[in-house]
Design an enzyme around this catalytic site. Structure first.
Site, short mmCIF file in Angstrom:
data_model
loop_
_atom_site.label_atom_id
_atom_site.label_comp_id
_atom_site.label_asym_id
_atom_site.label_seq_id
_atom_site.Cartn_x
_atom_site.Cartn_y
_atom_site.Cartn_z
N SER A 235 -73.68 33.49 26.53
CA SER A 235 -73.99 32.55 27.22
C SER A 235 -75.12 32.66 28.25
CB SER A 235 -72.67 32.19 28.04
OG SER A 235 -72.68 30.95 28.92
N ASP B 101 -78.48 26.04 29.09
CA ASP B 101 -78.33 27.75 28.88
C ASP B 101 -78.51 27.87 27.37
OD1 ASP B 101 -75.74 27.04 28.13
OD2 ASP B 101 -75.08 28.93 29.24
N ASP C 232 -76.69 29.01 24.87
CA ASP C 232 -75.56 28.31 23.83
C ASP C 232 -75.12 26.88 24.44
OD1 ASP C 232 -73.99 29.35 26.10
OD2 ASP C 232 -72.36 29.36 24.95
N ASP D 284 -73.70 25.31 26.53
CA ASP D 284 -72.46 24.90 27.05
C ASP D 284 -72.41 24.54 28.66
OD1 ASP D 284 -72.46 27.53 28.09
OD2 ASP D 284 -70.38 27.93 27.44
#
Length: 579
Positions: free
Chosen positions: A151, A304, A306, A308
């Site tokens: 993340s 960010d 990834d 999400d």
């Protein structure tokens, strides 16, 4: 060098045997030869465990690091569990990865282990956002899935998010059961690293359009987008996966004037333009904000690595770009979705929203105004996803999220979804603009109607074994010295989620908390202010959240009231952490 304790020493010796590849053995020996005592201890003192975000850690050799063997062991354990849960069935999983260093190689490794265990693998051929992995699990009818990502953590980290057949990250009992299966693997030889690659099915760009089309059906005011199709939007993927889908999503939605931050457009696991690739950080948003100023944008968005989480910047009443925090973004989204659906009489028969226990109560205030129930879950979006799954068709999930910049509109996936949130934040901005309002002005209107909330998050980083012990000592200290007042304001009740009880400080009466146990403490004052303390499940941090509220009679008074509330927050925080 001082010898590590016996358990650590045994692990180190095991990793020096021929069961491990030559490169791994050499890296361990180098730590020993170079007297890297702290690094050696931190690398082996424990096994990585699933937290709120799955398996996550620094990349390197050792049982407490992200590497071929810890990832292989986790995957073998998950494969063993899937075989027990779904006997005599064809088992399918989806696997994807982000832009971090080693993510693609780790993704291929995970796919190989599953394939070697006779499991069909839908493997993404290129990096994609985490929510698309959740979408793919449901789309392909998989029993599980894995996303390789850490993340928004620093570049040294990588991670392994494991999902169940509903597209939600593992929750009880599956999370603990998978850990048991992983811990039952006592030898590297039990991990099937190589096998039938014919079990691996590539997932290409065709999934993009399915995901985008499904999201577009959720649009509430497409006519507002059409009217504001030239809305000036700046987008930065912060060197991550957002570049693969967010511009396509906004274009499909109808927005024709999207500017991508060129310096951060290329996926790069070293995140060269930022200290932390986290849209919660001013530094990470600086280039996007600068671009917004250059083109006089209506909305600045950044995701960010990834994709999400999403952060935004909007112009305030002085024409300056201002970052909004996760509580403000979430409250705006909830207000937009509920007010728009209410006006169109599209709330449905049994709607609801969800927030986590450390997210602002402004969101529940807004929901109450529109007659919509607001459910609360523990911190971690997997608990929101679990609730959506458990309620199923008996109720209609509309919108929800957590203060850490994770949001979801509609129930296409069971995880926080930045491309989905980006589209709705753009639509919301367009809709308000057709009404002659900026996003910032709407936020002040919300504060005037529901009360002006001010939140602050303090994170203290405590790395390694010593840091983990210090964090636990801090939580124990709070439990043994419960404050009776914060900033001179009397504490009304204390919620201890580890003990599953609420204590009324004036009467001593205790009530049960109907949520799973979690190492969280909440202190609630007679004014309704809240301070929460919790160790992070994904980072070596202890986090303190503070939320205070006062009435705002005139939006012109906002900045003055904000200063008053900031002082109140600081006074309360000093009583908890002494700073």
């Amino acid at each position: 060098m001082q010898s590590p304790d016996k358990n650590i020493q045994k692990k180190i010796e095991d990793w020096l045997t021929p069961s491990y590849d030559e490169g791994t053995r050499k890296a361990v020996q180098d730590l020993i030869d170079n007297n890297e005592e702290t690094e050696l201890t931190d690398s082996f003192y424990r096994d990585l465990e699933f937290g709120t975000g799955g398996l996550r850690g620094i990349m390197g050799v050792g049982s407490n690091r992200m590497n071929k063997y810890t990832i292989g062991k986790a995957t073998q354990g998950l494969a063993n569990y899937l075989k027990k849960q779904f006997p005599d069935q064809e088992i399918k999983v989806a696997v994807s990865y982000d832009s971090r260093n080693n993510s693609q190689a780790f993704g291929q490794l995970v796919a190989n282990v599953f394939a070697a265990n006779g499991i069909k693998v839908h493997l993404f051929t290129a990096l994609r956002p985490t929510p698309m992995l959740s979408f793919a699990i449901r789309h392909f009818g998989c029993q599980s899935g894995v996303m390789l990502t850490a993340s928004h953590n620093p570049k040294e980290y990588n991670g392994y998010k494991a999902y169940w057949n509903d597209g939600c990250q593992l929750t009880a009992p599956h999370d603990k059961n998978v850990i048991d299966e992983v811990n039952a693997i006592n030898s590297v030889s039990a991990i099937q690293f190589e096998g039938n690659t014919q079990n691996i099915i590539p997932v290409g760009e065709e999934i993009d359009q399915r995901y985008i089309n499904a999201n577009k059906t959720l649009s509430i005011h497409p006519e507002a987008v059409l009217a504001q199709k030239n809305l000036k939007i700046v987008f930065s993927p912060i060197h991550g996966t957002g570049i693969t889908i967010v511009p396509k999503m906004l274009e499909a939605w109808g927005f024709e004037n999207v500017s991508v931050v060129a310096e951060q457009a290329t996926p790069d696991g070293n995140f060269p333009t930022v200290i932390y690739p986290n849209p919660e950080e001013e530094d990470a948003m600086a280039l996007a904000k600068k671009k917004g100023e250059e083109i006089d944008a209506d909305l600045v968005l950044a995701t960010d690595p990834d994709a999400d989480r999403v952060g935004i910047a909007v112009k305030n009443n002085k024409g300056q770009f201002q970052l909004l925090n996760g509580n403000q973004i979430g409250s705006l989204l909830i207000y937009y979705v509920l007010s728009a659906k209410s006006e169109l009489k599209q709330l449905g028969s049994n709607p609801y929203i969800v927030k986590t226990i450390v997210t602002t109560n402004l969101e529940s205030d807004i929901a109450k105004h529109f007659g919509v129930p607001c459910y609360e879950t523990l911190t971690g979006f997997k608990y929101i996803g679990e609730l959506i799954t458990n309620l199923g068709d008996s109720a209609q999930y509309l919108v929800g999220g957590e203060e850490s910049y994770g949001f979801l509109v509609g129930d296409l996936v069971r995880d926080k979804d930045a491309p989905n949130a980006c589209a709705f934040l753009a639509e919301m901005t367009a809709y308000f603009k057709t009404k002659g309002k900026t996003v910032y002005e709407v936020l002040l209107d919300i504060y005037k109607e529901f009360g002006c909330y001010q939140e602050k998050l303090i994170s203290l980083t405590k790395k390694g074994k010593a840091g983990a012990e210090e964090i636990q000592a801090m939580m124990n200290g709070l439990r043994h010295n419960l404050p009776t007042a914060l900033g001179g304001i009397k504490v009304k009740e204390i919620r201890d989620y580890q003990l599953s009880q609420i204590t009324d400080m004036s009467t001593g009466e205790r009530r049960a908390i109907a949520l799973p146990k979690s190492d969280v403490l909440q202190f609630i004052t007679v004014d309704g202010d809240v301070i929460s303390a919790r160790p992070s499940g994904t980072e070596p941090k202890i986090k303190f959240y503070c939320s205070v509220k006062e009435s705002l009679k005139d939006t012109a008074d906002y900045l003055d009231l904000q200063n008053v509330l900031e002082d109140k927050v600081d006074c309360m925080m000093k009583d908890i952490i002494g700073q």
